[in-house]
Enzyme design. Structure first.
Site, short mmCIF file in Angstrom:
data_model
loop_
_atom_site.label_atom_id
_atom_site.label_comp_id
_atom_site.label_asym_id
_atom_site.label_seq_id
_atom_site.Cartn_x
_atom_site.Cartn_y
_atom_site.Cartn_z
N LYS A 193 50.84 -63.67 -110.82
CA LYS A 193 49.94 -62.51 -110.93
C LYS A 193 49.80 -62.04 -112.37
O LYS A 193 49.20 -61.01 -112.63
CB LYS A 193 50.46 -61.37 -110.04
CG LYS A 193 50.57 -61.78 -108.55
CD LYS A 193 50.80 -60.57 -107.67
CE LYS A 193 51.15 -60.98 -106.24
NZ LYS A 193 50.89 -59.92 -105.26
N ASN A 240 52.00 -49.92 -92.70
CA ASN A 240 53.39 -50.34 -92.93
C ASN A 240 54.25 -49.11 -93.19
O ASN A 240 53.75 -47.99 -93.21
CB ASN A 240 53.46 -51.35 -94.08
CG ASN A 240 52.97 -50.75 -95.38
OD1 ASN A 240 53.57 -49.83 -95.91
ND2 ASN A 240 51.87 -51.27 -95.89
N LYS A 267 36.09 -46.66 -80.15
CA LYS A 267 37.48 -46.90 -79.71
C LYS A 267 37.53 -48.09 -78.76
O LYS A 267 36.74 -48.16 -77.81
CB LYS A 267 37.99 -45.64 -79.03
CG LYS A 267 39.44 -45.72 -78.68
CD LYS A 267 39.91 -44.45 -77.99
CE LYS A 267 41.30 -44.68 -77.44
NZ LYS A 267 41.59 -43.89 -76.28
N LYS A 313 55.92 -64.38 -108.18
CA LYS A 313 54.92 -63.30 -108.20
C LYS A 313 54.63 -62.87 -109.64
O LYS A 313 53.49 -62.64 -110.01
CB LYS A 313 55.41 -62.10 -107.39
CG LYS A 313 55.21 -62.31 -105.90
CD LYS A 313 55.71 -61.15 -105.07
CE LYS A 313 55.76 -61.62 -103.62
NZ LYS A 313 56.48 -60.73 -102.74
N1 CTP Z 1 49.92 -56.11 -104.34
C1 CTP Z 1 48.66 -55.73 -104.68
N2 CTP Z 1 47.61 -56.00 -103.85
C2 CTP Z 1 47.80 -56.65 -102.68
C3 CTP Z 1 49.10 -57.05 -102.32
C4 CTP Z 1 50.15 -56.76 -103.17
O1 CTP Z 1 48.46 -55.12 -105.74
N3 CTP Z 1 46.75 -56.90 -101.89
C5 CTP Z 1 51.00 -55.84 -105.27
C6 CTP Z 1 52.05 -54.87 -104.78
O2 CTP Z 1 51.71 -53.52 -105.08
C7 CTP Z 1 53.30 -55.32 -105.52
C8 CTP Z 1 53.08 -56.83 -105.69
O3 CTP Z 1 51.67 -57.05 -105.51
O4 CTP Z 1 53.35 -54.76 -106.80
C9 CTP Z 1 53.82 -57.69 -104.73
O5 CTP Z 1 53.62 -57.26 -103.42
P1 CTP Z 1 54.32 -58.01 -102.20
O6 CTP Z 1 53.83 -57.42 -100.92
O7 CTP Z 1 55.80 -58.06 -102.43
O8 CTP Z 1 53.80 -59.48 -102.41
P2 CTP Z 1 52.55 -60.27 -101.91
O9 CTP Z 1 51.82 -60.77 -103.10
O10 CTP Z 1 51.75 -59.45 -100.95
O11 CTP Z 1 53.21 -61.51 -101.20
P3 CTP Z 1 54.09 -61.59 -99.83
O12 CTP Z 1 53.65 -60.44 -98.98
O13 CTP Z 1 53.75 -62.92 -99.31
O14 CTP Z 1 55.53 -61.49 -100.26
#
Ligand code: CTP
Length: 399
Positions: free
Chosen positions: A343, A210, A290, A339
């Site tokens: 979490k 990303n 590959k 979230k």
């Molecule tokens: N995060 C994490 N581990 C993952 C995914 C996310 O620790 N596998 C953490 C990120 O570092 C951030 C938070 O969770 O602090 C939210 O991440 P975000 O990408 O916004 O949310 P997701 O839970 O992945 O949900 P979505 O992508 O559906 O918005």
């Protein structure tokens, strides 16, 4: 007997500006600091032992193997004793040696053994100062975490004019003291920060990734370290460098590696801030070789990664503070709150991609912080370093 405000080791190398360093020693002493001086043999062409010892009221150190002093491994003892090390004047030679890890005399050896803040005040002829290898070495020192006290421009001792004149002793003194006196509200705290993207391998040469640059996480790590914390920075692939000596950097590539590294250290942390853009899905079965181009379509099977923030939220203790980020494009506040609670975080930092200049890849950010009791703090659009400061300020208040 009055206790010293701090211990300063002053390194003097062979430049005419060495005579001004006598004033610097005097300034530290006058203001209650204990000073020990290490000079290179070349520096001793410009100043005398008697002057230095009289001003510092301590023996002068010049030789790596000095049999007249009581037995002690001098370079380690002095590096440990110092609260800060100031090299003034710093010649192109000492800058080059320190940048490349060369230790062939007492001062360069102390520099490599020193884990305290190091201040370098370059002084040399303007042509030498502008020479590309000298500039590269200065950049390397900045990346190592040294504070460079840039030289002035003006007339130089060699008869020319330009940039290369050592900064005035009063300025050097102020820079060092200001740094040492900065409030350290996170002193004694362990802080873990995740940063950057993760790369999920498809085959040995391709990955799913990303656009995260890591800037926000690195800014948080720098600021937390400046506030006195011992920082563990678990980072995905990025070109960024850490500056502060109190940051331990752990490089990872995948979400699984980031998860493993975070779980390894989470129990020892007081504060954990998850600023990484962790991949939510990873290729189920990365190809060992590959993948060759064949059909018109290629299907990738992806499986969910472990959620690091949620996993830590499940095991965290009462006295540990957990901060997450939420990057949203719609129903921002609602999603962020979900979230935060799902979490089990103590605070969530909301980034909206609808805000110009906020989020991925930009040097600036604009955030809304929401605590678990739903208090909110808003930060306007500003540099990520300033945003990091705001976030850590709220964290300090929550502690
Ligand atoms: N995060 C994490 N581990 C993952 C995914 C996310 O620790 N596998 C953490 C990120 O570092 C951030 C938070 O969770 O602090 C939210 O991440 P975000 O990408 O916004 O949310 P997701 O839970 O992945 O949900 P979505 O992508 O559906 O918005």
């Amino acid at each position: 007997m009055e206790t010293a405000r701090g211990h300063i080791v002053i390194g003097i190398t062979g430049g005419i500006a060495a005579y001004k360093t006598m004033t610097l020693i005097r300034l530290f002493k006058k203001n209650g600091y204990e000073v020990k001086v290490v000079a290179t043999p070349h520096a001793m062409e410009f100043v005398t032992r008697t002057t230095i010892e009289t001003l510092s009221q301590n023996p002068l150190y010049v030789d790596l193997f000095d049999h007249s002093k009581p037995y002690d491994v001098q370079h380690i003892a002095l590096a440990d004793w110092a609260d800060a090390l100031v090299v003034a004047p710093a010649t192109a030679n000492i800058i080059g040696k320190y940048a490349h890890g060369i230790a062939d005399d007492l001062l360069s050896t102390i520099l490599l053994a020193c884990q305290k803040p190091v201040f370098i005040a370059p002084a040399m002829n303007d042509k030498m100062y502008e020479e590309p290898s000298v500039q590269q070495n200065i950049t390397l020192l900045r990346q190592k975490g040294c504070m460079i006290i840039s030289p002035n421009s003006g007339s130089l001792a060699c008869g020319t004019a330009g940039t290369g004149r050592m900064q005035e002793p009063e300025e050097i003194y102020q820079d060092v003291v200001q740094y040492l006196q900065k409030p350290q509200p996170l002193s004694g705290k362990n802080v873990m920060i995740t940063a950057g993207p993760t790369y999920e391998p498809i085959d040995p040469v391709r990955f799913v990734g990303n656009r995260s640059s890591g800037l926000m996480g690195f800014a948080l790590a720098e600021t937390a370290a400046e506030m006195g914390a011992q920082v563990t920075l678990v980072t995905g692939p990025t070109h960024l460098h850490c500056q502060h000596p109190n940051i331990r950097r752990v490089d990872v590539e995948t979400a699984e590696e980031m998860y493993q590294q975070c779980m390894l250290v989470q129990a020892q942390q007081d504060i954990m801030i998850m600023a990484a853009a962790v991949a939510d899905y990873t290729p189920a079965d990365p190809a060992p070789e590959k993948i060759k181009k064949k059909d018109d379509q290629l299907q990738l099977q992806l499986t969910k990664t472990k959620d690091i923030l949620a996993s830590i939220g499940k095991v965290k203790r009462e006295n540990q503070l957990l901060v997450g980020f939420a990057l949203e494009t719609e129903h921002e506040r609602e999603n962020a709150l979900k979230k935060l609670h799902n979490k089990n975080a103590d605070m969530i930092v909301l980034n909206s991609l609808r805000d110009k200049g906020a989020g991925f890849g930009t040097p600036t950010n604009k955030v809304l912080m929401i605590t678990k009791d739903e208090q909110t703090f808003e930060s306007e659009l500003k540099s990520k370093a300033d945003i990091a400061h705001d976030i850590l300020q709220v964290v300090c208040n929550m502690l």
